[in-house]
Structures are given as C-alpha cells and as structure tokens.
Write an enzyme that holds these catalytic residues in place. Structure first.
Site, PDB file in Angstrom:
ATOM      1  N   LYS A   1       9.722  10.202   7.876  1.00 37.21           N
ATOM      2  CA  LYS A   1       9.086   9.832   7.019  1.00 37.21           C
ATOM      3  C   LYS A   1       9.037  10.962   6.068  1.00 37.21           C
ATOM      4  O   LYS A   1       7.828  11.111   5.553  1.00 37.21           O
ATOM      5  CB  LYS A   1       7.942   9.010   7.518  1.00 37.21           C
TER       6      LYS A   1
ATOM      7  N   TYR B   1       0.168  12.426  18.490  1.00 31.39           N
ATOM      8  CA  TYR B   1      -0.114  12.068  19.920  1.00 31.39           C
ATOM      9  C   TYR B   1      -0.706  13.501  20.548  1.00 31.39           C
ATOM     10  O   TYR B   1      -0.975  13.563  21.689  1.00 31.39           O
ATOM     11  CB  TYR B   1       1.053  11.830  20.804  1.00 31.39           C
TER      12      TYR B   1
ATOM     13  N   ASP C   1      11.555   3.896   7.902  1.00 28.34           N
ATOM     14  CA  ASP C   1      11.582   2.363   7.498  1.00 28.34           C
ATOM     15  C   ASP C   1      12.713   1.992   7.229  1.00 28.34           C
ATOM     16  O   ASP C   1      13.153   0.892   7.650  1.00 28.34           O
ATOM     17  CB  ASP C   1      10.482   2.184   6.470  1.00 28.34           C
TER      18      ASP C   1
ATOM     19  N   ASP D   1       8.326   6.031  19.295  1.00 29.53           N
ATOM     20  CA  ASP D   1       7.415   5.167  20.015  1.00 29.53           C
ATOM     21  C   ASP D   1       7.924   3.771  19.386  1.00 29.53           C
ATOM     22  O   ASP D   1       8.138   2.887  20.329  1.00 29.53           O
ATOM     23  CB  ASP D   1       6.040   5.335  20.005  1.00 29.53           C
TER      24      ASP D   1
END
Length: 380
Positions: free
Chosen positions: A202, A135, A247, A271
C-alpha cells in the site's frame, strides 16, 4: 533408517481433534512411500490451554527451549483473546524464533463448489513477512500514560496531528526484513519454475513503510538476481518481478488469477489476502501453511480454534494434514507428500466430507472429523 524429529503442539479448541484424525495419515503416507527406511519421530510440547493447565504457563520455558534447537515443528491452532488478556502466542513464537516468512500455497481441489466462477485458475503461493508491520506489537491503549507520552512527542517534536485520546501503534518495516522475505519468494519462484513474483503493498499511501517494502524488493532483485529476474515490462528472460497496490490486488486475484503465481507481501496485507484466496478455492479447511525462519520451520493449519464446534467431531483435519504434506516436501520426502495430496483428491471425489466442505460439494454426505481422517487414511 532416516528419522526426522517433529515437535508438535496439539493446540486449543479443535486442535486435539484434528491431530487425532490427521497424524495417522502422515505416518501412513511415510510408511507406504518408504517402508521402514524413513520415519517421523513425534515429540509433544505443551502450549496454550493445555500448557497452562499442566504448568501454569501458556508458553512454558521447556517448550521454548526445545523449539530453540529444533528443525521441524507442527502445531494446532492456539487461542488468543480479542482486545484483552495475554499477547498472541503465535506472534510471540514467530518473533522469538525469527520465523519471518509465513508461506501459504493456495490451490483449488476439484469438486469443491466455490463462490467464484473459475477457482481452478487460482494457483498461488503467498510469502507474507511475519515479524514486522503492525504485528510487531508496539501499541499503547487510549488514555494510557504511554500513549499520552508518545502522542505528545509526535505532536510537539514532529508536528503530527493526533487526537490525545487515540490509541496508537507503531508500524516498523525495515530494508533487511523486507529483503529477506522477498529473497525467499524469488528463490522459490526460480526453484519451482514459477513465472512471476508480485510485491503486494500500500505504498501509494504509506510511502516510507509499504513503499519501502516495494522499493527494497526491487532493489534486491536488481542487485542479486541479474540474469534470473526481470522487471515487468523490461526486456530479458527469467522470473518477472512486478508490484500491485494491495486494494487493486484483491480485485485482480478475483478477475485475473491466472496472472499471478507467487506473492510477496507485508505482514497485514498477507494476512488478509491469503485468507481471501483460500475462500476463492473453498475455504480454510484445506489451506496449509508454515512459519519459517533460517533454521526452524513451524507448520500449522491456517484455521483458528473454532470454539463453537470444539469437541463435537465437526472439524476438518484437512488443513493440518496438508500442512504435514508441506513439511514432507520441505525435507525432500516428496513421494509421501504426493500420496497425501492424492488421498485428499480421492476423498473429495467420494463426497463424504466434514460440514465445512459438505455445504460446498453438491450431493455430498456430511461426516465427522475422525471419520474424514479415517477416509483420508484409507485412500492412501
């Protein structure tokens, strides 16, 4: 009399409708809780389509100047074209005013039919880093001279393998940016007696960025919170700090939501997961949020502009009203905030709700945006 100035932006699409329906409930809650002792002083600022229509700018200088010295602000949703046009006004304001923490409490309201079996077990607050990651807006279009130059450098100087036709973006994540976000999450957990803070990342794939976020979070906890925070699996008392790969976390919040209370995440992961959690408890219509820095706190509903229903009196003002309740809690006006939460619960029990909630509450009656706001007001 204690008076707090709140700068507000109506927003685009359904923004004016949810403001008209929702703001009276906030004023009424303050009045009922404190009489004439406390008051919100609302000052409108221009932005988005209304700002462009009146000033020729989507984000006028006068608006930015006012916010630069502000403590409290609220806004409705602002439109950003997908794949073309001007950059996101929301992202611009977050970066200009260093609103580095997006905070979203997500909790189930009784009576709403959810897509999961135990939505009542969801009680989480998401702290999403708000200024870094993808972002940051550092990206270059496929085939542009900038993309070609960057790809050539990465290939020739660093040995990367990238197709010359690729669009490219940069994902900056810093130790300082990560630590200040995790600090807010830890401080919140300690202050509100929450059992744990989970770092969502991640890092198994993006080892130096997402993996860095994880490592810096643990480093902060080890150095600055001795005796208050303990790592998962280690002996000691205090808030447990742990981490989960993004995940796997999506699976965990569906299967074991009771195991998580405060989440600290990188920008993109936050988000995604905050919207997914909102869906677990019934959708974005009752999901509040705030973008916060060290001086300015900018409260806003988490839904978008919903152009397909704009002007049709179909929008849900609940997210804006609950964002206002968050603001009242932020300034210590807890009695007024509690009145708003109680009024929302009573309105849902009465089963006269806007269309997004009507499809999730069996036996309910669909009403318009303004009427729902009036019901919330009357329940106070």
């Amino acid at each position: 009399m204690a008076e707090k100035t709140v700068y507000y932006i109506e927003g685009d699409g359904i923004g004016p409708e949810v403001w008209k329906a929702g703001r009276p409930a906030l004023d009424a809650a303050v009045s009922k809780a404190y009489g004439t002792e406390k008051k919100l002083n609302w000052v409108e600022l221009l932005a988005g389509e209304k700002g462009f229509a009146e000033t020729g700018e989507h984000l006028p200088k006068a608006t930015m100047d006012a916010l630069a010295g502000a403590e409290l602000a609220m806004k409705g949703p602002l439109n950003t074209p997908v794949g073309k046009g001007f950059r996101s006004l929301n992202v611009t304001m977050r970066q200009v005013f260093d609103l580095y923490a997006c905070i979203r409490p997500i909790k189930y309201f009784k009576g709403i039919e959810s897509p999961v079996k135990r939505p009542d077990l969801v009680d989480m607050t998401v702290f999403r880093e708000n200024t870094e990651d993808v972002y940051a807006g550092i990206e270059y279009q496929s085939g542009s001279p900038e993309a070609k130059k960057l790809i050539e450098f990465l290939v020739d100087e660093l040995g990367a393998k990238i197709d010359m036709t690729a669009g490219v973006g940069i994902k900056p994540i810093t130790p300082a940016g990560s630590k200040r976000l995790v600090k807010k999450a830890l401080d919140f957990a300690i202050e509100h007696n929450k059992p744990s803070v989970t770092l969502v990342h991640k890092g198994n794939i993006m080892k130096t960025t997402e993996g860095g976020f994880r490592a810096w979070g643990y480093e902060l906890a080890d150095e600055d919170y001795k005796g208050q925070v303990v790592r998962e699996g280690e002996e000691g008392e205090g808030v447990i700090i742990k981490d989960r790969i993004a995940d796997a976390m999506f699976q965990n919040v569906l299967m074991y939501p009771e195991q998580y209370s405060v989440l600290a995440t990188t920008n993109l992961n936050g988000d995604y997961i905050s919207d997914a959690l909102a869906a677990q408890v019934g959708g974005l219509g009752l999901a509040p949020g705030v973008n916060m820095g060290d001086t300015l706190a900018f409260f806003e509903p988490t839904h978008g502009t919903a152009p397909t229903i704009a002007g049709k009196d179909m929008a849900n003002p609940g997210s804006l009203i609950l964002s206002g309740a968050m603001m009242l809690e932020h300034i210590g006006w807890h009695e007024a905030a509690a009145l708003i939460h109680a009024s929302v619960e009573k309105a849902l029990a009465a089963k006269k709700v806007t269309v997004d909630l009507a499809v999730q509450i069996p036996g309910s009656t669909q009403i318009g945006c303004q009427e729902f706001g009036d019901i919330l007001l009357s329940q106070l």
